[in-house]
Design a protein around this motif. Sequence first.
Motif, PDB file in Angstrom:
ATOM      1  N   GLN A 127      91.122  26.405  97.931  1.00 40.07           N
ATOM      2  CA  GLN A 127      91.981  25.959  99.022  1.00 40.07           C
ATOM      3  C   GLN A 127      93.407  25.782  98.547  1.00 40.07           C
ATOM      4  OE1 GLN A 127      90.082  22.393 100.305  1.00 40.07           O
ATOM      5  NE2 GLN A 127      88.506  23.455 101.477  1.00 40.07           N
ATOM      6  N   ALA A 128      93.594  25.200  97.370  1.00 33.93           N
ATOM      7  CA  ALA A 128      94.943  24.979  96.850  1.00 33.93           C
ATOM      8  C   ALA A 128      95.623  26.311  96.551  1.00 33.93           C
ATOM      9  CB  ALA A 128      94.880  24.119  95.589  1.00 33.93           C
ATOM     10  N   GLN A 129      94.865  27.289  96.057  1.00 40.80           N
ATOM     11  CA  GLN A 129      95.470  28.568  95.721  1.00 40.80           C
ATOM     12  C   GLN A 129      95.829  29.360  96.970  1.00 40.80           C
ATOM     13  OE1 GLN A 129      92.536  30.367  93.214  1.00 40.80           O
ATOM     14  NE2 GLN A 129      93.078  29.137  91.443  1.00 40.80           N
ATOM     15  N   THR A 130      95.022  29.273  98.011  1.00 36.74           N
ATOM     16  CA  THR A 130      95.292  30.085  99.191  1.00 36.74           C
ATOM     17  C   THR A 130      96.397  29.504 100.048  1.00 36.74           C
ATOM     18  OG1 THR A 130      93.538  28.958 100.406  1.00 36.74           O
ATOM     19  CG2 THR A 130      92.953  31.009  99.307  1.00 36.74           C
ATOM     20  N   THR A 131      96.455  28.182 100.163  1.00 34.19           N
ATOM     21  CA  THR A 131      97.456  27.599 101.038  1.00 34.19           C
ATOM     22  C   THR A 131      98.797  27.450 100.365  1.00 34.19           C
ATOM     23  OG1 THR A 131      96.836  25.348 100.411  1.00 34.19           O
ATOM     24  CG2 THR A 131      95.735  26.303 102.348  1.00 34.19           C
ATOM     25  N   GLY A 132      98.810  27.167  99.058  1.00 32.99           N
ATOM     26  CA  GLY A 132     100.057  26.960  98.358  1.00 32.99           C
ATOM     27  C   GLY A 132     100.693  25.617  98.684  1.00 32.99           C
ATOM     28  N   LEU A 133      99.981  24.755  99.394  1.00 28.60           N
ATOM     29  CA  LEU A 133     100.501  23.450  99.771  1.00 28.60           C
ATOM     30  C   LEU A 133     100.081  22.415  98.745  1.00 28.60           C
ATOM     31  CD1 LEU A 133      99.675  23.533 103.577  1.00 28.60           C
ATOM     32  CD2 LEU A 133     101.879  23.917 102.494  1.00 28.60           C
ATOM     33  N   PRO A 134     100.819  21.308  98.648  1.00 26.96           N
ATOM     34  CA  PRO A 134     100.409  20.267  97.726  1.00 26.96           C
ATOM     35  C   PRO A 134      99.066  19.685  98.119  1.00 26.96           C
ATOM     36  CG  PRO A 134     102.464  19.663  98.858  1.00 26.96           C
ATOM     37  CD  PRO A 134     102.052  21.009  99.344  1.00 26.96           C
ATOM     38  N   GLN A 135      98.313  19.212  97.122  1.00 23.77           N
ATOM     39  CA  GLN A 135      96.999  18.643  97.390  1.00 23.77           C
ATOM     40  C   GLN A 135      97.102  17.399  98.259  1.00 23.77           C
ATOM     41  OE1 GLN A 135      93.947  19.685  96.665  1.00 23.77           O
ATOM     42  NE2 GLN A 135      94.783  21.565  95.864  1.00 23.77           N
ATOM     43  N   ASN A 136      98.086  16.561  97.993  1.00 24.41           N
ATOM     44  CA  ASN A 136      98.259  15.329  98.745  1.00 24.41           C
ATOM     45  C   ASN A 136      99.237  15.590  99.880  1.00 24.41           C
ATOM     46  OD1 ASN A 136      98.605  12.764  99.687  1.00 24.41           O
ATOM     47  ND2 ASN A 136      99.270  11.893  97.738  1.00 24.41           N
ATOM     48  N   PRO A 137      98.832  15.438 101.145  1.00 19.97           N
ATOM     49  CA  PRO A 137      99.751  15.732 102.241  1.00 19.97           C
ATOM     50  C   PRO A 137     100.960  14.804 102.268  1.00 19.97           C
ATOM     51  CG  PRO A 137      97.683  14.864 103.076  1.00 19.97           C
ATOM     52  CD  PRO A 137      97.519  15.062 101.609  1.00 19.97           C
ATOM     53  N   LYS A 138     100.848  13.619 101.666  1.00 23.06           N
ATOM     54  CA  LYS A 138     101.975  12.686 101.625  1.00 23.06           C
ATOM     55  C   LYS A 138     103.015  13.126 100.592  1.00 23.06           C
ATOM     56  CE  LYS A 138     100.176   9.493 104.336  1.00 23.06           C
ATOM     57  NZ  LYS A 138     100.691   9.148 105.585  1.00 23.06           N
ATOM     58  N   ASP A 139     102.622  14.024  99.689  1.00 21.05           N
ATOM     59  CA  ASP A 139     103.516  14.473  98.629  1.00 21.05           C
ATOM     60  C   ASP A 139     104.456  15.534  99.205  1.00 21.05           C
ATOM     61  OD1 ASP A 139     104.667  14.837  96.163  1.00 21.05           O
ATOM     62  OD2 ASP A 139     103.170  16.287  95.498  1.00 21.05           O
ATOM     63  N   ASN A 140     105.707  15.158  99.431  1.00 21.93           N
ATOM     64  CA  ASN A 140     106.677  16.112  99.933  1.00 21.93           C
ATOM     65  C   ASN A 140     107.923  16.045  99.065  1.00 21.93           C
ATOM     66  OD1 ASN A 140     108.120  13.836 100.747  1.00 21.93           O
ATOM     67  ND2 ASN A 140     107.332  13.925 102.812  1.00 21.93           N
ATOM     68  N   LEU A 141     108.880  16.875  99.355  1.00 18.62           N
ATOM     69  CA  LEU A 141     110.072  16.941  98.513  1.00 18.62           C
ATOM     70  C   LEU A 141     110.878  15.653  98.558  1.00 18.62           C
ATOM     71  CD1 LEU A 141     111.256  20.580  99.189  1.00 18.62           C
ATOM     72  CD2 LEU A 141     110.132  19.693  97.177  1.00 18.62           C
ATOM     73  N   ILE A 142     110.899  14.998  99.699  1.00 22.13           N
ATOM     74  CA  ILE A 142     111.667  13.759  99.823  1.00 22.13           C
ATOM     75  C   ILE A 142     111.117  12.701  98.865  1.00 22.13           C
ATOM     76  CG2 ILE A 142     112.385  11.914 101.389  1.00 22.13           C
ATOM     77  CD1 ILE A 142     113.678  14.645 101.979  1.00 22.13           C
ATOM     78  N   SER A 143     109.790  12.550  98.851  1.00 21.70           N
ATOM     79  CA  SER A 143     109.212  11.551  97.953  1.00 21.70           C
ATOM     80  C   SER A 143     109.230  12.033  96.507  1.00 21.70           C
ATOM     81  CB  SER A 143     107.795  11.210  98.384  1.00 21.70           C
ATOM     82  OG  SER A 143     106.977  12.351  98.322  1.00 21.70           O
ATOM     83  N   ARG A 144     109.039  13.320  96.286  1.00 17.96           N
ATOM     84  CA  ARG A 144     109.023  13.832  94.919  1.00 17.96           C
ATOM     85  C   ARG A 144     110.370  13.643  94.234  1.00 17.96           C
ATOM     86  NH1 ARG A 144     107.405  19.821  94.537  1.00 17.96           N
ATOM     87  NH2 ARG A 144     105.586  18.970  95.563  1.00 17.96           N
ATOM     88  N   TYR A 145     111.453  13.867  94.960  1.00 16.35           N
ATOM     89  CA  TYR A 145     112.789  13.727  94.383  1.00 16.35           C
ATOM     90  C   TYR A 145     113.420  12.367  94.701  1.00 16.35           C
ATOM     91  CZ  TYR A 145     112.633  18.585  93.043  1.00 16.35           C
ATOM     92  OH  TYR A 145     112.291  19.774  92.467  1.00 16.35           O
ATOM     93  N   LYS A 146     112.638  11.459  95.288  1.00 11.67           N
ATOM     94  CA  LYS A 146     113.078  10.094  95.584  1.00 11.67           C
ATOM     95  C   LYS A 146     114.375  10.087  96.391  1.00 11.67           C
ATOM     96  CE  LYS A 146     110.891   8.429  91.373  1.00 11.67           C
ATOM     97  NZ  LYS A 146     110.371   9.680  90.899  1.00 11.67           N
ATOM     98  N   LEU A 147     114.339  10.757  97.540  1.00  8.00           N
ATOM     99  CA  LEU A 147     115.510  10.880  98.404  1.00  8.00           C
ATOM    100  C   LEU A 147     115.386  10.045  99.671  1.00  8.00           C
ATOM    101  CD1 LEU A 147     116.033  14.739  98.131  1.00  8.00           C
ATOM    102  CD2 LEU A 147     117.197  12.946  96.857  1.00  8.00           C
ATOM    103  N   GLN A 148     114.488   9.056  99.675  1.00  9.65           N
ATOM    104  CA  GLN A 148     114.281   8.256 100.871  1.00  9.65           C
ATOM    105  C   GLN A 148     115.573   7.564 101.304  1.00  9.65           C
ATOM    106  OE1 GLN A 148     112.351   8.103  98.157  1.00  9.65           O
ATOM    107  NE2 GLN A 148     110.270   8.553  98.786  1.00  9.65           N
ATOM    108  N   ASP A 149     116.370   7.075 100.347  1.00  8.80           N
ATOM    109  CA  ASP A 149     117.609   6.389 100.715  1.00  8.80           C
ATOM    110  C   ASP A 149     118.632   7.352 101.301  1.00  8.80           C
ATOM    111  OD1 ASP A 149     117.796   7.634  98.239  1.00  8.80           O
ATOM    112  OD2 ASP A 149     119.308   6.234  97.477  1.00  8.80           O
ATOM    113  N   ARG A 150     118.636   8.606 100.837  1.00 11.26           N
ATOM    114  CA  ARG A 150     119.576   9.592 101.372  1.00 11.26           C
ATOM    115  C   ARG A 150     119.154  10.046 102.772  1.00 11.26           C
ATOM    116  NH1 ARG A 150     122.377  12.574  96.926  1.00 11.26           N
ATOM    117  NH2 ARG A 150     123.334  13.772  98.572  1.00 11.26           N
ATOM    118  N   VAL A 151     117.854  10.042 103.041  1.00  8.29           N
ATOM    119  CA  VAL A 151     117.354  10.431 104.362  1.00  8.29           C
ATOM    120  C   VAL A 151     117.613   9.310 105.358  1.00  8.29           C
ATOM    121  CG1 VAL A 151     115.268  10.948 105.676  1.00  8.29           C
ATOM    122  CG2 VAL A 151     115.634  12.009 103.467  1.00  8.29           C
ATOM    123  N   ALA A 152     117.470   8.069 104.895  1.00  8.58           N
ATOM    124  CA  ALA A 152     117.651   6.917 105.782  1.00  8.58           C
ATOM    125  C   ALA A 152     119.089   6.810 106.281  1.00  8.58           C
ATOM    126  CB  ALA A 152     117.252   5.635 105.058  1.00  8.58           C
TER     127      ALA A 152
END
Length: 141
Positions: A59-84
């Motif tokens: 499933q991970a190889q076919t979709t290419g999406l992160p395993q954890n749906p909460k894991d996105n670029l905003i959280s990965r790069y800690k940009l929550q303050d810039r988005v807010a």
Amino acid sequence: MFPNIPQENIRYDLLRTGSVEITSNKILERGYLDVPPPAYFTLYPRTAATQQARQAAPQAQTTGLPQNPKDNLISRYKLQDRVATPTFSMQDDDASSKANWEDTSEKREASLQERKTKMILAARQRLLAQQAQKEGAGASS
């Protein structure tokens, strides 16, 4: 040591040969190990972790999406303050423009990180605009 070889194959070969060295040499020479016969699994049933790994890997190889749906670029790069803070606008998007060559590697790394941040925020803005457009089109229909 050999992540591409299934653990059952390794265990089966180790049971047959009794030697880690012989099993390792087989893998290095041939690139694979023989699959255990069905009778092997009646004596040594597959573990739950192995079955889950087998199901999750395709499933991970076919979709290419992160395993954890909460894991996105905003959280990965800690940009929550810039988005807010909605200070970013599409006019500030110079992420695709050519960057100046900085004097030190620290400055170059900071410049690259800032360009990544701008690209992520620009992509987020475009996504939000598309979603708003779809909601607007769906509401008027």
